[in-house]
Design a protein around this motif. Structure first.
Motif, PDB file in Angstrom:
ATOM      1  N   TYR A 149       0.836  -1.202   0.000  1.00 11.86           N
ATOM      2  CA  TYR A 149       0.000   0.000   0.000  1.00 11.86           C
ATOM      3  C   TYR A 149       0.871   1.253   0.000  1.00 11.86           C
ATOM      4  CZ  TYR A 149      -4.336  -2.591   0.890  1.00 11.86           C
ATOM      5  OH  TYR A 149      -5.427  -3.421   0.803  1.00 11.86           O
ATOM      6  N   LEU A 150       1.933   1.230   0.787  1.00  5.12           N
ATOM      7  CA  LEU A 150       2.855   2.363   0.818  1.00  5.12           C
ATOM      8  C   LEU A 150       3.477   2.576  -0.566  1.00  5.12           C
ATOM      9  CD1 LEU A 150       4.566   4.557   2.170  1.00  5.12           C
ATOM     10  CD2 LEU A 150       6.164   2.758   2.859  1.00  5.12           C
ATOM     11  N   GLU A 151       3.915   1.508  -1.186  1.00  2.00           N
ATOM     12  CA  GLU A 151       4.526   1.624  -2.498  1.00  2.00           C
ATOM     13  C   GLU A 151       3.513   2.074  -3.549  1.00  2.00           C
ATOM     14  OE1 GLU A 151       7.168  -1.568  -3.689  1.00  2.00           O
ATOM     15  OE2 GLU A 151       7.638  -1.963  -1.591  1.00  2.00           O
ATOM     16  N   LEU A 152       2.279   1.590  -3.452  1.00  2.00           N
ATOM     17  CA  LEU A 152       1.231   2.046  -4.368  1.00  2.00           C
ATOM     18  C   LEU A 152       0.978   3.543  -4.189  1.00  2.00           C
ATOM     19  CD1 LEU A 152      -1.331  -0.878  -4.254  1.00  2.00           C
ATOM     20  CD2 LEU A 152      -0.207   0.011  -6.299  1.00  2.00           C
ATOM     21  N   ALA A 153       0.906   3.981  -2.943  1.00  2.00           N
ATOM     22  CA  ALA A 153       0.706   5.409  -2.673  1.00  2.00           C
ATOM     23  C   ALA A 153       1.844   6.233  -3.275  1.00  2.00           C
ATOM     24  CB  ALA A 153       0.590   5.659  -1.178  1.00  2.00           C
ATOM     25  N   GLU A 154       3.068   5.751  -3.148  1.00  2.00           N
ATOM     26  CA  GLU A 154       4.221   6.446  -3.733  1.00  2.00           C
ATOM     27  C   GLU A 154       4.112   6.511  -5.253  1.00  2.00           C
ATOM     28  OE1 GLU A 154       7.575   4.308  -2.175  1.00  2.00           O
ATOM     29  OE2 GLU A 154       7.568   5.436  -0.298  1.00  2.00           O
ATOM     30  N   GLU A 155       3.674   5.416  -5.878  1.00  2.00           N
ATOM     31  CA  GLU A 155       3.542   5.398  -7.338  1.00  2.00           C
ATOM     32  C   GLU A 155       2.410   6.308  -7.813  1.00  2.00           C
ATOM     33  OE1 GLU A 155       5.677   4.183  -9.564  1.00  2.00           O
ATOM     34  OE2 GLU A 155       6.901   3.604  -7.841  1.00  2.00           O
ATOM     35  N   LEU A 156       1.298   6.326  -7.062  1.00  2.00           N
ATOM     36  CA  LEU A 156       0.192   7.216  -7.420  1.00  2.00           C
ATOM     37  C   LEU A 156       0.613   8.682  -7.289  1.00  2.00           C
ATOM     38  CD1 LEU A 156      -2.744   5.271  -5.799  1.00  2.00           C
ATOM     39  CD2 LEU A 156      -2.347   5.608  -8.254  1.00  2.00           C
ATOM     40  N   LEU A 157       1.375   8.990  -6.250  1.00  2.00           N
ATOM     41  CA  LEU A 157       1.895  10.348  -6.091  1.00  2.00           C
ATOM     42  C   LEU A 157       2.849  10.686  -7.236  1.00  2.00           C
ATOM     43  CD1 LEU A 157       2.032  12.916  -4.421  1.00  2.00           C
ATOM     44  CD2 LEU A 157       3.841  11.859  -3.065  1.00  2.00           C
ATOM     45  N   ARG A 158       3.701   9.759  -7.574  1.00  2.00           N
ATOM     46  CA  ARG A 158       4.631   9.944  -8.697  1.00  2.00           C
ATOM     47  C   ARG A 158       3.865  10.217  -9.994  1.00  2.00           C
ATOM     48  NH1 ARG A 158       8.335   4.964 -10.655  1.00  2.00           N
ATOM     49  NH2 ARG A 158       9.200   5.921 -12.503  1.00  2.00           N
ATOM     50  N   ASN A 159       2.783   9.472 -10.202  1.00  2.00           N
ATOM     51  CA  ASN A 159       1.968   9.662 -11.393  1.00  2.00           C
ATOM     52  C   ASN A 159       1.271  11.023 -11.379  1.00  2.00           C
ATOM     53  OD1 ASN A 159       0.995   8.383 -13.860  1.00  2.00           O
ATOM     54  ND2 ASN A 159      -1.006   8.577 -12.886  1.00  2.00           N
ATOM     55  N   SER A 160       0.772  11.449 -10.226  1.00  2.00           N
ATOM     56  CA  SER A 160       0.061  12.729 -10.151  1.00  2.00           C
ATOM     57  C   SER A 160       0.983  13.917 -10.406  1.00  2.00           C
ATOM     58  CB  SER A 160      -0.647  12.880  -8.804  1.00  2.00           C
ATOM     59  OG  SER A 160       0.276  13.095  -7.772  1.00  2.00           O
ATOM     60  N   ARG A 161       2.264  13.767 -10.123  1.00  2.00           N
ATOM     61  CA  ARG A 161       3.206  14.867 -10.392  1.00  2.00           C
ATOM     62  C   ARG A 161       3.365  15.107 -11.889  1.00  2.00           C
ATOM     63  NH1 ARG A 161       6.280  12.687  -5.734  1.00  2.00           N
ATOM     64  NH2 ARG A 161       7.377  11.365  -7.206  1.00  2.00           N
ATOM     65  N   ARG A 162       3.061  14.126 -12.708  1.00  2.00           N
ATOM     66  CA  ARG A 162       3.169  14.281 -14.153  1.00  2.00           C
ATOM     67  C   ARG A 162       1.992  15.052 -14.736  1.00  2.00           C
ATOM     68  NH1 ARG A 162       4.616   8.685 -13.886  1.00  2.00           N
ATOM     69  NH2 ARG A 162       6.868   8.571 -13.854  1.00  2.00           N
ATOM     70  N   ARG A 163       0.986  15.277 -13.937  1.00  2.00           N
ATOM     71  CA  ARG A 163      -0.218  15.961 -14.373  1.00  2.00           C
ATOM     72  C   ARG A 163       0.099  17.300 -15.034  1.00  2.00           C
ATOM     73  NH1 ARG A 163      -4.093  17.708  -9.713  1.00  2.00           N
ATOM     74  NH2 ARG A 163      -2.122  18.681  -9.296  1.00  2.00           N
ATOM     75  N   THR A 164       1.090  17.988 -14.534  1.00  2.00           N
ATOM     76  CA  THR A 164       1.424  19.302 -15.072  1.00  2.00           C
ATOM     77  C   THR A 164       2.592  19.243 -16.062  1.00  2.00           C
ATOM     78  OG1 THR A 164       2.863  19.732 -13.184  1.00  2.00           O
ATOM     79  CG2 THR A 164       0.582  20.497 -13.025  1.00  2.00           C
ATOM     80  N   ASN A 165       3.049  18.042 -16.377  1.00  2.00           N
ATOM     81  CA  ASN A 165       4.152  17.892 -17.315  1.00  2.00           C
ATOM     82  C   ASN A 165       3.665  18.233 -18.718  1.00  2.00           C
ATOM     83  OD1 ASN A 165       5.848  16.350 -19.310  1.00  2.00           O
ATOM     84  ND2 ASN A 165       7.026  16.037 -17.445  1.00  2.00           N
ATOM     85  N   VAL A 166       4.250  19.268 -19.293  1.00  2.00           N
ATOM     86  CA  VAL A 166       3.831  19.720 -20.615  1.00  2.00           C
ATOM     87  C   VAL A 166       4.586  18.922 -21.677  1.00  2.00           C
ATOM     88  CG1 VAL A 166       3.743  21.697 -22.178  1.00  2.00           C
ATOM     89  CG2 VAL A 166       3.318  22.017 -19.740  1.00  2.00           C
ATOM     90  N   THR A 167       3.844  18.457 -22.652  1.00  2.00           N
ATOM     91  CA  THR A 167       4.438  17.711 -23.754  1.00  2.00           C
ATOM     92  C   THR A 167       5.226  18.675 -24.632  1.00  2.00           C
ATOM     93  OG1 THR A 167       2.547  16.221 -23.699  1.00  2.00           O
ATOM     94  CG2 THR A 167       3.890  16.183 -25.685  1.00  2.00           C
ATOM     95  N   PRO A 168       6.482  18.364 -24.963  1.00  2.00           N
ATOM     96  CA  PRO A 168       7.253  19.253 -25.844  1.00  2.00           C
ATOM     97  C   PRO A 168       6.513  19.470 -27.171  1.00  2.00           C
ATOM     98  CG  PRO A 168       8.677  17.585 -24.895  1.00  2.00           C
ATOM     99  CD  PRO A 168       7.266  17.209 -24.525  1.00  2.00           C
ATOM    100  N   GLY A 169       6.416  20.731 -27.581  1.00  2.00           N
ATOM    101  CA  GLY A 169       5.729  21.074 -28.817  1.00  2.00           C
ATOM    102  C   GLY A 169       4.245  21.319 -28.644  1.00  2.00           C
ATOM    103  N   ALA A 170       3.746  21.164 -27.407  1.00  7.67           N
ATOM    104  CA  ALA A 170       2.315  21.370 -27.157  1.00  7.67           C
ATOM    105  C   ALA A 170       1.957  22.842 -27.300  1.00  7.67           C
ATOM    106  CB  ALA A 170       1.941  20.876 -25.766  1.00  7.67           C
ATOM    107  N   ILE A 171       0.747  23.074 -27.737  1.00  2.00           N
ATOM    108  CA  ILE A 171       0.231  24.428 -27.897  1.00  2.00           C
ATOM    109  C   ILE A 171      -0.485  24.878 -26.629  1.00  2.00           C
ATOM    110  CG2 ILE A 171      -1.451  25.814 -29.185  1.00  2.00           C
ATOM    111  CD1 ILE A 171      -0.949  23.875 -31.573  1.00  2.00           C
ATOM    112  N   LEU A 172      -1.271  23.985 -26.052  1.00  2.00           N
ATOM    113  CA  LEU A 172      -2.163  24.314 -24.944  1.00  2.00           C
ATOM    114  C   LEU A 172      -1.504  24.152 -23.584  1.00  2.00           C
ATOM    115  CD1 LEU A 172      -5.212  22.296 -26.294  1.00  2.00           C
ATOM    116  CD2 LEU A 172      -5.024  24.796 -26.262  1.00  2.00           C
TER     117      LEU A 172
END
Length: 161
Positions: free
Chosen positions: A15-38
């Motif tokens: 559960y701890l490791e899953l929580a860490e992975e979910l947090l890791r995934n949520s940090r990508r939420r604001t990761n902008v794709t190179p070349g993106a317009i929006l």
């Protein structure tokens, strides 16, 4: 190491490791794709609108799971950039929001970039398949939504008592 020394609040190390992975995934939420317009928020709004149904600000807020004031700010920024427009519907007080041609084009462009990135990720995924991930992620999200709904019902009952 979680707070509290050796004793963890987690039921198991998994559960701890899953929580860490979910947090890791949520940090990508604001990761902008190179070349993106929006910006990420404009892409999310256009994603909700991509079914072709214009929405009110309240409906967008519900669809995005965000406060209406936050969505209003994001919608205004997207309107300023020419990606969205508000329009009146006869007989209704609330104006609706829909993509402009420029917004739809930018969404398609950025969607292709995101799809290409996912293709690269899934080609590197081993072991596993996109289908297996989709199945498990959908089941997890459904269970999470049921848990939240149950907690909300319980909290409402306590508030009435």
């Amino acid at each position: 190491m979680p707070y509290g020394g050796d004793e963890s609040v987690w039921e198991s190390p998994v559960y701890l490791e899953l929580a860490e992975e979910l947090l890791r995934n949520s940090r990508r939420r604001t990761n902008v794709t190179p070349g993106a317009i929006l910006e990420t928020s404009a892409f999310a709004i256009l994603w909700v609108l991509s079914d072709g149904t214009p929405r009110t600000l309240r409906e967008l807020s519900e669809g995005l799971g965000l406060e209406q004031s936050t969505v209003n700010r994001q919608v205004n920024a997207a309107i300023k950039h020419g990606y969205l427009e508000r329009f009146a519907v006869e007989g209704q007080l609330s104006r609706r929001i829909r993509p402009t041609a420029e917004g739809a084009e930018a969404f398609e462009h950025d969607g292709r970039l995101r799809a290409q990135r996912l293709n690269r990720v899934f080609s590197d995924l081993a072991p596993g398949t996109p289908e297996a991930l989709l199945h498990e992620l959908r089941a997890f999200n459904d269970a999470y939504d049921r848990t939240l709904a149950h907690q909300d019902e319980h909290a409402a009952r306590r508030a009435q008592a």
